[in-house]
Scaffold this motif. Structure first.
Motif, PDB file in Angstrom:
ATOM      1  N   CYS A  27      -6.966  68.152  -3.048  1.00 23.55           N
ATOM      2  CA  CYS A  27      -6.562  68.784  -4.040  1.00 23.55           C
ATOM      3  C   CYS A  27      -7.353  69.951  -4.811  1.00 23.55           C
ATOM      4  N   ARG A  29      -9.706  71.445  -3.290  1.00 24.74           N
ATOM      5  CA  ARG A  29      -9.730  72.617  -2.460  1.00 24.74           C
ATOM      6  C   ARG A  29      -8.382  73.726  -2.542  1.00 24.74           C
ATOM      7  N   HIS A  30      -7.464  73.160  -3.143  1.00 23.48           N
ATOM      8  CA  HIS A  30      -6.011  73.837  -3.449  1.00 23.48           C
ATOM      9  C   HIS A  30      -5.950  74.136  -4.879  1.00 23.48           C
ATOM     10  N   MET A 177      -1.208  66.460   2.788  1.00 23.40           N
ATOM     11  CA  MET A 177      -2.038  68.112   2.650  1.00 23.40           C
ATOM     12  C   MET A 177      -0.691  68.858   2.698  1.00 23.40           C
ATOM     13  N   ARG A 178       0.220  68.697   3.206  1.00 21.62           N
ATOM     14  CA  ARG A 178       1.526  69.772   3.172  1.00 21.62           C
ATOM     15  C   ARG A 178       1.870  69.493   1.745  1.00 21.62           C
ATOM     16  N   CYS A 179       2.042  68.469   1.195  1.00 30.97           N
ATOM     17  CA  CYS A 179       2.266  68.218  -0.305  1.00 30.97           C
ATOM     18  C   CYS A 179       1.468  69.010  -1.356  1.00 30.97           C
ATOM     19  N   GLU A 181      -0.185  71.622  -0.551  1.00 26.74           N
ATOM     20  CA  GLU A 181       0.015  72.870  -0.376  1.00 26.74           C
ATOM     21  C   GLU A 181       1.241  73.559  -1.142  1.00 26.74           C
ATOM     22  N   MET A 182       2.437  72.636  -1.202  1.00 29.42           N
ATOM     23  CA  MET A 182       3.516  73.151  -1.847  1.00 29.42           C
ATOM     24  C   MET A 182       3.257  72.809  -3.225  1.00 29.42           C
ATOM     25  N   ALA A 184       0.155  73.365  -4.974  1.00 26.87           N
ATOM     26  CA  ALA A 184      -0.558  74.472  -5.459  1.00 26.87           C
ATOM     27  C   ALA A 184       0.367  75.791  -5.473  1.00 26.87           C
ATOM     28  N   ASP A 185       1.109  75.875  -4.603  1.00 24.33           N
ATOM     29  CA  ASP A 185       2.076  77.050  -4.635  1.00 24.33           C
ATOM     30  C   ASP A 185       2.990  77.077  -5.908  1.00 24.33           C
ATOM     31  N   GLN A 188       0.972  77.847  -9.194  1.00 24.58           N
ATOM     32  CA  GLN A 188       0.680  79.239  -9.269  1.00 24.58           C
ATOM     33  C   GLN A 188       1.386  79.958 -10.569  1.00 24.58           C
TER      34      GLN A 188
END
Lengths: 190, 190
Positions: A27, A29-30, A177-179, A181-182, A184-185, A188
């Motif tokens: 988390c 890192r994102h 990790m895919r979650c 990334e989603m 974190a996006d 934004q």
């Protein structure tokens, strides 16, 4: 920094603290702050077992209220479906309007897992309904778990699933990790 | 008249409509209006299976938002724990501050059901922790299901459990009736 409640049955792993730390590192890192149930430091001394359970419940509720979203591990747990405690938490966060991101480390969808649980003996009735060995209908919508879980994740965040090494099904973090990334996006500023 | 969302896996029974009607009758006799998921009349024609599942999800969400409280059937379902869809709904209603009344038609508590599911092979570690055959800790708080479910019900409504004829574990309504009595009492003007 947006905060993410990390829901899932890894709290029951022997190395739960380490797995929670690994999730929080991913988390961070994102650009997200992970909140893990075992972050709660509770003094349970002197409480009866049921009182201790309820104290943990209240601490988890407070942690969820503090979080902006949830990433839930819906990997099948002691049966074909996900951990009911995690399902509760997904419903809780969805009601608060907080995005739900979910993953399940499983190659099979809901109906195929119920079939496997029943020794492969589902029955397809003439009206098209799929029935288990106890005569109960099996949801057959091509979803990953019960439609309430898929519905909440798909309407607010996302839901990913896929096979992992079975011995690592509670510890493999690639779909987690895919979650992240989603999430974190989604976190934004627009 | 106060409204009660009727959550539980009886939606999967072959006579789900009749069981829902019986539950609604019991509610009506106690001055409550029961809302059953299958009350939703949905036109699913032309929808793909996943789209149909998501339409049912949204209708259930709307029905829960319309309800003042929930009575949840947490009888063990395809494994030692309750139906994850019902667990989701309990979490959803709890987040909205609506009282949760729950029942489970089972003689055993959570830890004993997990032991039975594992063929009786739980291990008690030196530190007191109870571990299943996959090395996962088993909640051992003397509660009925996962502590999130017990916690929500005990903090807002109530949770009752007890044995029934195993062949009637999804249809026996005696503990449901106890929940209706509790809910009717809670719904009285003070």
């Amino acid at each position: 920094m947006k905060t993410v409640y990390l829901a899932g049955p890894e709290v029951f792993l022997p190395d739960a603290i380490a797995v929670g730390a690994a999730k929080k590192d991913i988390c961070a890192r994102h650009g997200l702050t992970g909140l893990f149930p075992l972050d709660n430091v509770l003094d349970l001394a002197g409480l009866s077992p049921p009182e201790a359970g309820r104290a943990i419940f209240r601490a988890n509720i407070a942690l969820m209220r503090a979080a902006d979203m949830v990433i839930a591990n819906l990997t099948p747990f002691r049966g074909p479906g996900c951990d009911p405690g995690t399902a509760f938490e997904v419903g809780f966060m969805h009601a608060l309007g907080k995005p739900v991101f979910a993953y399940a480390n499983t190659a099979l969808g809901h109906a195929d897992r119920v079939a496997a649980f029943c020794g492969g003996t589902l029955e397809r009735r003439a009206d098209g309904r799929l029935i288990d060995r106890e005569g109960l209908e099996v949801e057959d919508f091509g979803l990953i778990d019960n439609l309430m879980l898929d519905g909440a994740a798909l309407d607010s965040g996302g839901f990913v699933s896929g096979p992992v090494d079975p011995t690592r099904r509670f510890t493999d973090l690639s779909l987690f990790m895919r979650c992240v990334e989603m999430a974190a996006d989604a976190g934004q500023p627009r």
